[in-house]
Scaffold this motif. Structure first.
Motif, short mmCIF file in Angstrom:
data_model
loop_
_atom_site.label_atom_id
_atom_site.label_comp_id
_atom_site.label_asym_id
_atom_site.label_seq_id
_atom_site.Cartn_x
_atom_site.Cartn_y
_atom_site.Cartn_z
N LYS A 133 6.72 7.82 5.42
CA LYS A 133 5.49 6.83 5.84
C LYS A 133 5.66 5.69 5.05
N ILE A 134 5.82 4.61 5.62
CA ILE A 134 6.06 3.34 5.09
C ILE A 134 4.48 2.93 4.59
N ASP A 135 4.53 2.40 3.13
CA ASP A 135 3.57 1.92 2.51
C ASP A 135 3.45 0.43 3.02
N LYS A 136 2.29 -0.16 2.64
CA LYS A 136 2.21 -1.49 2.96
C LYS A 136 3.28 -2.53 2.03
N ASP A 137 3.52 -2.09 1.00
CA ASP A 137 4.41 -3.21 -0.07
C ASP A 137 5.87 -3.01 0.51
N SER A 138 6.19 -1.97 0.87
CA SER A 138 7.49 -1.54 1.46
C SER A 138 7.62 -2.38 2.83
N ARG A 139 6.63 -2.37 3.59
CA ARG A 139 6.67 -2.97 4.99
C ARG A 139 6.67 -4.53 4.64
N ALA A 176 7.63 -9.57 16.28
CA ALA A 176 6.09 -9.68 16.66
C ALA A 176 5.86 -8.26 17.68
N GLN A 177 6.84 -7.81 18.40
CA GLN A 177 6.56 -6.84 19.28
C GLN A 177 6.60 -5.27 18.75
N TYR A 178 7.37 -5.01 17.84
CA TYR A 178 7.82 -3.59 17.79
C TYR A 178 7.40 -3.51 16.15
N GLU A 179 6.68 -2.32 16.10
CA GLU A 179 6.44 -1.77 14.74
C GLU A 179 7.68 -1.33 13.87
N VAL A 180 7.72 -1.64 12.55
CA VAL A 180 9.03 -1.23 11.91
C VAL A 180 9.04 0.18 11.63
N MET A 181 10.46 0.52 11.79
CA MET A 181 10.82 2.03 11.78
C MET A 181 11.33 2.33 10.63
N LEU A 182 12.13 1.78 10.04
CA LEU A 182 12.73 1.77 8.54
C LEU A 182 12.67 0.67 7.74
N THR A 183 12.61 1.09 6.30
CA THR A 183 12.88 -0.24 5.44
C THR A 183 14.08 -0.02 4.60
N ASN A 184 14.62 -1.07 4.05
CA ASN A 184 15.75 -0.88 3.23
C ASN A 184 15.62 -1.91 2.00
N ASN A 185 16.05 -1.38 0.74
CA ASN A 185 16.10 -2.25 -0.32
C ASN A 185 17.02 -3.32 -0.33
N VAL A 186 16.83 -4.56 0.21
CA VAL A 186 17.95 -5.49 0.22
C VAL A 186 18.09 -6.01 -1.09
N GLU A 187 19.35 -6.17 -1.32
CA GLU A 187 19.85 -6.49 -2.81
C GLU A 187 19.95 -8.14 -3.11
#
Length: 325
Positions: free
Chosen positions: A8-14, A278-289
């Motif tokens: 579950k993606i938290d607000k900070d990660s999103r 704008a239209q789609y909810e984020v499914m995954l997040t990643n840690n961009v280096e």
């Protein structure tokens, strides 16, 4: 590329992910404006996906060891253990480039065929392998790759229930399943075209315009799970296999993850990415280096990682991309 997360993606990660994504899009916009994207040479590329089957034409689970035995960077795995993919080197779009590409593809297919034979496998090129059953859609047939595991978990997390498949054609197929492996039923030959940035809008729109006739010529997958369905069942299969919407009536206003789009493009490629965000909810997040915008301001040439993964993170599909597939 950083590491992916799907719980579950938290607000900070999103917020961090979207910030990096927007920075990448802004950097791409600057690079386009400054003419930093190659435009004088056109290339084509292609991918060939194929199935691995046994002597009874049933899918096998040998893709990993066959891939290792082939030992060729042109080959890569797919979501299921009975699929592999060939990625050809780009060719400049001139002279006999298509003949050159065909010759190279045949050489690689022969290499795959010879290696597969050593393990009692055969290869077959088909849109949907008719002999796939629900048995080959169990998790034991999923390639042990973190990307596929995260994709499966992400869709299930958003759906909050098992996957539903309902396709009606000559026959009717209605089934519930617990993974995205329905998508593994689809294989294809894909062509890629590199175009100049200034030509993108026109090329996008003509690709959208001719997608119907081209699709009509290329249909070859009417059978799935022993049922005769659409003339090209891969469309419905892809659309439903990664649909994150529940069947609940209260969620019918949500947009499908797979779509032909809703209008002609009039701006630039940037508008496609902005619309997806704008239209789609984020499914995954990643840690961009690396911050691509900061790197660009320092005089570097960033790889712009986020936009190329935006289609995966949001799993939307524009019409020209669907036509290429």
């Amino acid at each position: 590329m950083g590491t992916y997360q799907v719980e579950k993606i938290d607000k900070d990660s999103r917020a961090r992910f979207i910030k990096n994504l927007l920075n990448d899009i802004q950097a791409l916009q600057i690079m386009l404006k400054k003419g930093m994207i190659e435009s004088k040479v056109m290339h084509i590329g292609s991918e060939q996906e194929f199935c691995l089957i046994d002597e009874n034409w049933r899918p096998t689970r040998d893709a990993i060891r066959i891939l290792k035995a082939i030992d060729d960077p042109h080959f890569t795995n797919e979501i299921a253990r009975y699929n592999l993919e060939i990625n050809l080197d780009p060719e400049e779009l001139k002279d006999n480039c298509f003949s050159v590409m065909e010759k190279k593809l045949r050489i690689l297919l022969n290499k795959a065929m010879q290696t597969a034979n050593k393990y009692g496998n055969k290869i077959i090129l088909t849109g949907i392998l008719p002999t796939i059953t629900t048995q080959e859609l169990s998790m034991e047939f999923m390639t042990p790759n973190i990307r596929y595991e995260l994709l499966n978990n992400a869709v299930k997390l958003l759906r909050k229930k098992d996957f539903e498949m309902h396709i009606r054609g000559v026959d009717e197929l209605s089934i519930n399943h617990d993974s995205v492996l329905f998508e593994a039923c689809n294989t294809s030959f894909q062509m890629h075209l590199q175009i100049a940035p200034d030509d993108f809008v026109a090329s996008y729109n003509w690709a959208q315009a001719i997608s119907g006739p081209i699709l009509g010529i290329a249909t070859n997958s009417p059978l799935l799970m022993g049922r005769e369905l659409w003339s090209e069942t891969r469309i419905a299969l892809f659309q439903q296999s990664i649909d994150t919407r529940s069947s609940s009536y209260t969620l019918h206003d949500k947009l499908a993850r797979v779509t032909f789009g809703n209008s002609w493009l009039s701006g630039s490629i940037i508008d496609i990415y902005k619309e997806d965000i704008a239209q789609y909810e984020v499914m995954l997040t990643n840690n961009v280096e690396k911050d691509s915008l900061l790197e660009l301001k320092k005089g570097g040439n960033p790889k712009i990682e986020c936009p190329q993964f935006a289609q995966w993170h949001y799993l939307s599909l524009e019409p020209s991309l669907l036509w290429c597939n």
